[in-house]
Design a protein around this motif. Structure first.
Motif, mmCIF file in Angstrom:
data_model
loop_
_atom_site.group_PDB
_atom_site.id
_atom_site.type_symbol
_atom_site.label_atom_id
_atom_site.label_comp_id
_atom_site.label_asym_id
_atom_site.label_seq_id
_atom_site.Cartn_x
_atom_site.Cartn_y
_atom_site.Cartn_z
ATOM 1 N N TRP A 314 0.827 -1.214 0.000
ATOM 2 C CA TRP A 314 0.000 0.000 0.000
ATOM 3 C C TRP A 314 0.855 1.255 0.000
ATOM 4 C CZ3 TRP A 314 0.128 3.227 4.374
ATOM 5 C CH2 TRP A 314 -0.716 4.357 4.319
ATOM 6 N N PHE A 315 1.949 1.264 0.767
ATOM 7 C CA PHE A 315 2.778 2.463 0.895
ATOM 8 C C PHE A 315 3.721 2.605 -0.302
ATOM 9 C CE2 PHE A 315 5.871 5.351 2.823
ATOM 10 C CZ PHE A 315 5.035 6.213 3.511
ATOM 11 N N GLN A 316 4.082 1.518 -0.954
ATOM 12 C CA GLN A 316 5.012 1.585 -2.075
ATOM 13 C C GLN A 316 4.386 2.178 -3.338
ATOM 14 O OE1 GLN A 316 6.679 -2.313 -2.750
ATOM 15 N NE2 GLN A 316 7.689 -2.380 -0.747
ATOM 16 N N GLU A 317 3.084 2.266 -3.384
ATOM 17 C CA GLU A 317 2.423 2.750 -4.609
ATOM 18 C C GLU A 317 2.743 4.214 -4.877
ATOM 19 O OE1 GLU A 317 -1.687 2.022 -4.021
ATOM 20 O OE2 GLU A 317 -1.516 -0.172 -4.218
ATOM 21 N N ASP A 318 2.905 5.019 -3.867
ATOM 22 C CA ASP A 318 3.118 6.451 -4.059
ATOM 23 C C ASP A 318 4.476 6.949 -3.578
ATOM 24 O OD1 ASP A 318 0.514 6.659 -5.075
ATOM 25 O OD2 ASP A 318 -0.305 6.990 -3.060
ATOM 26 N N ASN A 319 5.346 6.094 -3.053
ATOM 27 C CA ASN A 319 6.622 6.519 -2.484
ATOM 28 C C ASN A 319 7.738 5.620 -3.007
ATOM 29 O OD1 ASN A 319 5.612 8.554 -0.309
ATOM 30 N ND2 ASN A 319 4.404 6.709 0.056
ATOM 31 N N ASP A 320 8.839 6.230 -3.414
ATOM 32 C CA ASP A 320 9.963 5.469 -3.954
ATOM 33 C C ASP A 320 10.835 4.923 -2.832
ATOM 34 O OD1 ASP A 320 11.124 7.745 -3.035
ATOM 35 O OD2 ASP A 320 11.831 8.467 -4.988
ATOM 36 N N ALA A 321 11.914 4.283 -3.217
ATOM 37 C CA ALA A 321 12.788 3.612 -2.245
ATOM 38 C C ALA A 321 13.509 4.603 -1.346
ATOM 39 C CB ALA A 321 13.787 2.743 -2.994
ATOM 40 N N ASN A 322 13.891 5.782 -1.897
ATOM 41 C CA ASN A 322 14.615 6.763 -1.080
ATOM 42 C C ASN A 322 13.736 7.307 0.046
ATOM 43 O OD1 ASN A 322 16.970 6.570 -2.661
ATOM 44 N ND2 ASN A 322 16.180 8.091 -4.153
ATOM 45 N N VAL A 323 12.479 7.556 -0.273
ATOM 46 C CA VAL A 323 11.560 8.041 0.759
ATOM 47 C C VAL A 323 11.371 6.987 1.836
ATOM 48 C CG1 VAL A 323 9.216 8.816 1.220
ATOM 49 C CG2 VAL A 323 10.402 9.597 -0.843
ATOM 50 N N LEU A 325 13.417 4.546 2.649
ATOM 51 C CA LEU A 325 14.653 4.403 3.431
ATOM 52 C C LEU A 325 14.829 5.551 4.410
ATOM 53 C CD1 LEU A 325 17.286 2.883 3.962
ATOM 54 C CD2 LEU A 325 18.332 4.207 2.085
ATOM 55 N N THR A 326 14.518 6.756 3.993
ATOM 56 C CA THR A 326 14.611 7.919 4.896
ATOM 57 C C THR A 326 13.683 7.770 6.092
ATOM 58 O OG1 THR A 326 15.173 9.332 3.002
ATOM 59 C CG2 THR A 326 14.413 10.413 5.033
ATOM 60 N N LEU A 327 12.473 7.283 5.837
ATOM 61 C CA LEU A 327 11.525 7.078 6.930
ATOM 62 C C LEU A 327 12.012 6.009 7.903
ATOM 63 C CD1 LEU A 327 8.129 7.267 4.992
ATOM 64 C CD2 LEU A 327 9.128 8.999 6.492
ATOM 65 N N VAL A 328 12.585 4.949 7.369
ATOM 66 C CA VAL A 328 13.079 3.877 8.245
ATOM 67 C C VAL A 328 14.246 4.377 9.095
ATOM 68 C CG1 VAL A 328 14.231 1.633 8.244
ATOM 69 C CG2 VAL A 328 12.262 2.015 6.766
ATOM 70 N N ILE A 329 15.157 5.142 8.488
ATOM 71 C CA ILE A 329 16.284 5.686 9.264
ATOM 72 C C ILE A 329 15.777 6.618 10.360
ATOM 73 C CG2 ILE A 329 18.302 7.176 9.138
ATOM 74 C CD1 ILE A 329 18.845 6.063 6.340
ATOM 75 N N ALA A 330 14.789 7.443 10.022
ATOM 76 C CA ALA A 330 14.230 8.350 11.027
ATOM 77 C C ALA A 330 13.562 7.571 12.154
ATOM 78 C CB ALA A 330 13.234 9.298 10.371
ATOM 79 N N ILE A 331 12.830 6.524 11.811
ATOM 80 C CA ILE A 331 12.175 5.709 12.850
ATOM 81 C C ILE A 331 13.210 5.023 13.736
ATOM 82 C CG2 ILE A 331 10.727 3.687 13.225
ATOM 83 C CD1 ILE A 331 9.225 4.466 10.643
ATOM 84 N N GLY A 332 14.277 4.519 13.124
ATOM 85 C CA GLY A 332 15.327 3.872 13.908
ATOM 86 C C GLY A 332 16.054 4.847 14.831
ATOM 87 N N THR A 333 16.279 6.072 14.355
ATOM 88 C CA THR A 333 16.931 7.082 15.201
ATOM 89 C C THR A 333 16.074 7.425 16.417
ATOM 90 O OG1 THR A 333 18.003 8.003 13.234
ATOM 91 C CG2 THR A 333 17.932 9.382 15.215
ATOM 92 N N VAL A 334 14.796 7.611 16.175
ATOM 93 C CA VAL A 334 13.892 7.904 17.294
ATOM 94 C C VAL A 334 13.875 6.749 18.292
ATOM 95 C CG1 VAL A 334 11.493 8.305 17.921
ATOM 96 C CG2 VAL A 334 12.466 9.465 15.929
ATOM 97 N N ALA A 335 13.809 5.524 17.772
ATOM 98 C CA ALA A 335 13.755 4.357 18.659
ATOM 99 C C ALA A 335 15.021 4.233 19.503
ATOM 100 C CB ALA A 335 13.538 3.097 17.837
ATOM 101 N N LEU A 336 16.188 4.468 18.898
ATOM 102 C CA LEU A 336 17.437 4.363 19.655
ATOM 103 C C LEU A 336 17.515 5.408 20.758
ATOM 104 C CD1 LEU A 336 20.038 3.632 16.814
ATOM 105 C CD2 LEU A 336 19.164 2.053 18.558
ATOM 106 N N TYR A 337 17.113 6.622 20.428
ATOM 107 C CA TYR A 337 17.159 7.667 21.449
ATOM 108 C C TYR A 337 16.193 7.395 22.596
ATOM 109 C CZ TYR A 337 16.982 12.319 23.550
ATOM 110 O OH TYR A 337 17.029 13.369 24.429
ATOM 111 N N VAL A 338 15.037 6.869 22.252
ATOM 112 C CA VAL A 338 14.018 6.654 23.282
ATOM 113 C C VAL A 338 14.352 5.462 24.161
ATOM 114 C CG1 VAL A 338 11.597 6.042 23.625
ATOM 115 C CG2 VAL A 338 12.209 7.791 21.952
#
Length: 358
Positions: A314-323, A325-338
């Motif tokens: 569902w999410f891949q239909e409107d967003n490419d791989a770079n977007v 990957l950026t979201l996953v890195i951001a989620i991982g950064t938040v998780a590590l800090y928390v």
């Protein structure tokens, strides 16, 4: 004949200073004192100042009488003058001078000791002030670093949740749209803020009292639990409406485990809040330990589930791989800090529980 021999014997002191044996020591001392006062008065009348000497009463070894060990000045008439109270006053004045000198020495010593103590206290106070200044500087530096870290983490968590929410309602608002929206808000924003509040890494609440932090923690967790429950109901009803099978993907399986652990963590939070009332059934250290472990695992699984949802069809239909990957890195950064501080606290509680048990 015996009388002449006895009178011809030389006396150790003048005849008028020899006293017969008295009935008691008190009478002898009184008579001696009277003679001494008379001698002092005679010396004062004659213009001779008697030297201040200590008055000693000694018993004569031969005659059994008492003699005065003090030496007096003789008058011009050849009579042996007897001392008065002037000599005592002079003697007492000397004693007072000696006492004052001793007191002055003691006061000087005490002043020296007090001065040394004050110097030591001043050094300790200066050291404490330096330590406090260093602590304030470290606190100020820590606060600046904390502000920067909190700004970055809040931008990331709100950015990811906002982007997912925008993507959910970009084309149309359907029942499924509430599932990613409430899940991202519940886990990435509310639950992250709740964990940061208790770990002391939240700039907005790190100066609050412990009771306030506990209140904010369970309030944010309660709201997050409500949103997560609504999101779970929404996806379940959407699957039923479309006639699709449940839990067929990794995202669905991880999501199910995450929601179950989240509910268990919320229940553990309730037992932790009332740990004192439940101490007869479970030790407080165990309830806190269980809540920390389950909550940490549930939060980590939630970040993994959201990352898997970013890579869903569902999410891949409107967003490419770079977007993505950026979201996953951001989620991982938040998780590590928390999650760093809760993991450290959980490890410490495990060691405490093992030490107290063994």
């Amino acid at each position: 004949m015996g009388k002449d021999d006895r009178e011809s014997q030389p006396s150790a002191v003048p005849y008028d200073r020899l006293l017969p044996d008295a009935g008691s020591t008190a009478d002898l001392l009184g008579a001696q004192q009277n003679n001494h006062d008379a001698a002092t008065a005679a010396a004062a009348a004659a213009g001779v100042v008697a030297s201040p000497r200590e008055i000693r009463q000694t018993r004569h070894p031969v005659y059994g009488t008492y003699q005065n060990g003090a030496r007096h000045a003789t008058s011009m008439g050849g009579e042996e003058p007897e001392g008065t109270s002037a000599e005592h006053e002079q003697l007492f004045a000397d004693y007072r001078d000696d006492d004052e000198n001793d007191e002055r020495k003691d006061s000087i010593d005490e002043t020296t000791v007090t001065g040394e103590g004050m110097m030591d206290r001043a050094k300790r106070n200066a050291s404490n002030r330096n330590a406090n200044n260093r602590a304030v500087e470290r606190n100020a530096t820590f606060s600046r670093k904390l502000v920067l870290a909190n700004v970055l983490i809040n931008v990331l968590m709100f950015g990811v949740a906002g982007f997912i929410t925008y993507h959910c309602f970009n084309h149309a608002m359907v029942l499924f749209s509430w599932h990613p929206t409430f899940m991202s808000i519940g886990y990435l924003i509310l639950m992250s803020q709740a964990v940061l509040t208790m770990s002391g890494a939240n700039y907005f609440t790190h100066r609050c009292q412990h009771r306030t932090k506990v209140f904010l923690h369970w309030l944010l967790q309660a709201v997050a639990g409500v949103l997560i429950s609504i999101a779970s109901v929404c996806i379940f009803l959407n699957k039923v409406r479309l006639g699709k099978p449940h839990f067929q993907t990794l995202h669905g399986i991880f999501g199910l485990v995450t929601v179950c652990l989240t509910l268990v963590s919320i229940a553990g939070g309730v037992t932790t809040k009332y740990a004192f009332q439940l101490r007869h059934y479970m030790r407080p250290i165990y309830s806190k330990l269980g809540h920390g472990i389950v909550g940490t695992v549930a939060y980590l699984l939630a970040t993994v589930t959201i990352s898997l949802g970013v890579y869903s069809r569902w999410f891949q239909e409107d967003n490419d791989a770079n977007v993505r990957l950026t979201l996953v890195i951001a989620i991982g950064t938040v998780a590590l800090y928390v999650i760093v501080t809760p993991i450290a606290n959980t490890v410490q509680r495990i060691r405490t529980a093992v030490r107290t048990t063994l």
